[in-house]
Scaffold this motif. Structure first.
Motif, short mmCIF file in Angstrom:
data_model
loop_
_atom_site.label_atom_id
_atom_site.label_comp_id
_atom_site.label_asym_id
_atom_site.label_seq_id
_atom_site.Cartn_x
_atom_site.Cartn_y
_atom_site.Cartn_z
N VAL A 172 0.84 -1.21 0.00
CA VAL A 172 0.00 0.00 0.00
C VAL A 172 0.87 1.26 0.00
O VAL A 172 0.64 2.19 -0.77
CB VAL A 172 -0.95 0.01 1.22
CG1 VAL A 172 -1.59 1.39 1.39
CG2 VAL A 172 -2.04 -1.04 1.05
N GLU B 118 -2.92 2.94 -7.15
CA GLU B 118 -3.69 2.70 -5.92
C GLU B 118 -4.71 1.58 -6.15
O GLU B 118 -4.94 0.75 -5.28
CB GLU B 118 -4.39 3.99 -5.48
CG GLU B 118 -4.90 3.93 -4.06
CD GLU B 118 -5.22 5.30 -3.49
OE1 GLU B 118 -6.07 5.37 -2.59
OE2 GLU B 118 -4.63 6.30 -3.94
N THR B 119 -5.32 1.59 -7.34
CA THR B 119 -6.26 0.51 -7.67
C THR B 119 -5.53 -0.83 -7.71
O THR B 119 -6.04 -1.84 -7.23
CB THR B 119 -6.89 0.78 -9.06
OG1 THR B 119 -7.45 2.09 -9.07
CG2 THR B 119 -7.98 -0.24 -9.36
N THR C 237 -5.08 -2.18 -4.33
CA THR C 237 -6.31 -2.79 -3.82
C THR C 237 -6.44 -4.22 -4.32
O THR C 237 -6.80 -5.13 -3.56
CB THR C 237 -7.54 -1.97 -4.25
OG1 THR C 237 -7.39 -0.61 -3.82
CG2 THR C 237 -8.83 -2.54 -3.68
N ASP D 196 -9.16 3.88 -1.69
CA ASP D 196 -9.64 2.49 -1.77
C ASP D 196 -8.60 1.52 -1.23
O ASP D 196 -8.94 0.49 -0.62
CB ASP D 196 -9.97 2.13 -3.22
CG ASP D 196 -11.23 2.83 -3.72
OD1 ASP D 196 -12.03 3.26 -2.87
OD2 ASP D 196 -11.40 2.95 -4.94
N ALA D 197 -7.32 1.83 -1.46
CA ALA D 197 -6.26 0.94 -0.99
C ALA D 197 -6.24 0.88 0.53
O ALA D 197 -6.06 -0.19 1.12
CB ALA D 197 -4.90 1.42 -1.52
N ALA E 248 -9.23 -1.13 1.67
CA ALA E 248 -8.94 -2.55 1.43
C ALA E 248 -8.03 -3.09 2.53
O ALA E 248 -8.23 -4.19 3.04
CB ALA E 248 -8.27 -2.73 0.06
N ASN E 249 -7.03 -2.28 2.90
CA ASN E 249 -6.10 -2.70 3.95
C ASN E 249 -6.81 -2.80 5.30
O ASN E 249 -6.50 -3.66 6.12
CB ASN E 249 -4.93 -1.73 4.03
CG ASN E 249 -3.67 -2.39 4.55
OD1 ASN E 249 -3.49 -3.60 4.43
ND2 ASN E 249 -2.79 -1.61 5.14
N LEU F 277 -12.98 -7.11 -2.82
CA LEU F 277 -11.90 -6.16 -3.13
C LEU F 277 -11.38 -6.35 -4.55
O LEU F 277 -11.12 -5.38 -5.27
CB LEU F 277 -10.75 -6.33 -2.14
CG LEU F 277 -11.05 -6.03 -0.67
CD1 LEU F 277 -9.84 -6.35 0.18
CD2 LEU F 277 -11.47 -4.58 -0.48
N GLY G 164 -11.79 -3.71 -8.22
CA GLY G 164 -10.47 -3.25 -8.66
C GLY G 164 -10.17 -3.67 -10.09
O GLY G 164 -9.68 -2.88 -10.90
#
Length: 308
Positions: free
Chosen positions: A68, A91-92, A95, A161-162, A165-166, A216, A220
């Motif tokens: 990330v 960034e996508t 994810t 979004d990342a 997701a994390n 996720l 993505g």
């Protein structure tokens, strides 16, 4: 002068956003590192296969934290000669990678649990876990749930979004630890015949982890494949364009998401006798309204055609 101020302000916001993402992720990384060390020690000393599996899950959290950070750094870079639309899709990609790691972890935990259940059903007595493993599982539940809440709130604030997701990766680790705690606790308190609770709980938790990973990965991948914005958002875009009385027949609308911002291409019609300066002012007004709705980084391309 005003343009230079806006560009400078935009860069400052990007730097501030990137720093905040780093801060949240580094806090998560520190907690993950301490947890994975504690879990590996507790799993080995406490003779718990479930706790070792949980430690592997924490290790995957630590790895995804690093992913990330790297991808957010790359996505924060401004547009350049080779990337006209910026670097938002890094960034996508982060994810999707986090989701893929989650999927592999979920499948691994499921496999290990299924093997242990198979051995138990064929008469093998599973090892009894120690109290240290239970303590590690309970500590993990509390810490990972706190990390989930903190990371999710900051991810929504920063529209990342990342990070979100994390955050779910943190919660999946908490879920995994719940299953581990139930299994270890049952095995300790109920005796040999109930040691199978450990792998059964692990399999149930693995299903939850796999479900989260799919949620996720799919969006993505859709973004990486240039999927359009949701129909509701496209309808809102058209309504904003048509709110300008001089404009009609918006068509050839094309949209896509690029990390935490989006791009819009659209054709509109205006009076062919309208002065060029007025046409320019109207299109700038449309762009301003759309950016106010979708974010200042939104990339907008409006092609003007005369009325038929």
């Amino acid at each position: 002068m005003l343009k230079m101020y806006k560009e400078s302000s935009g860069k400052e916001k990007n730097v501030s956003r990137e720093k905040q993402i780093y801060k949240v992720t580094f806090i998560g990384s520190a907690v993950n590192f301490l947890l994975l060390v504690f879990k590996f020690v507790a799993g080995i000393v406490g003779n718990s296969a479930a706790m070792i599996a949980d430690a592997v899950h924490s290790l995957s959290d630590f790895i995804t934290d690093i992913i990330v950070v790297l991808c957010v750094h790359l996505s924060g870079k401004p547009q350049d000669k080779e990337h006209d639309y910026g670097h938002g899709k890094y960034e996508t990609m982060a994810t999707v990678i986090v989701g893929a790691v989650l999927l592999l972890v979920g499948l691994g935990i499921m496999k290990n649990g299924a093997v242990s259940i198979w051995k138990f059903l064929h008469g093998e007595i599973l090892p009894e876990p120690g109290i240290l493993a239970l303590i590690a599982a309970l500590a993990s539940i509390v810490l990972k749930e706190l990390l989930f809440r903190y990371t999710a709130v900051e991810g929504k604030k920063l529209n990342s979004d990342a990070m979100i997701a994390n955050a779910w990766h943190h919660r999946s680790d908490a879920f995994s630890s719940i299953g581990t705690a139930v299994g270890i606790g049952g095995a300790i308190l109920l005796g040999d015949k109930w040691r199978v609770l450990d792998p059964v709980a692990a399999v149930i938790v693995s299903i939850l982890i796999i479900q989260v990973s799919i949620k996720l990965i799919v969006p993505g991948l859709e973004e990486l494949m240039e999927k359009s914005l949701p129909e509701k958002e496209e309808k809102n875009i058209l309504e904003i364009i048509l709110s300008f009385p001089e404009v009609s027949d918006p068509h050839h609308l094309r949209t896509r998401r690029i990390g935490n911002y989006c791009a819009i291409d659209v054709h509109v019609r205006m009076d062919k006798d309208m002065p060029l300066g007025e046409v320019h002012d109207i299109t700038e007004g449309i762009e301003s309204r759309l950016k106010g709705e979708l974010g200042e980084k939104t990339i907008i391309n409006i092609h003007v055609e005369p009325h038929l």
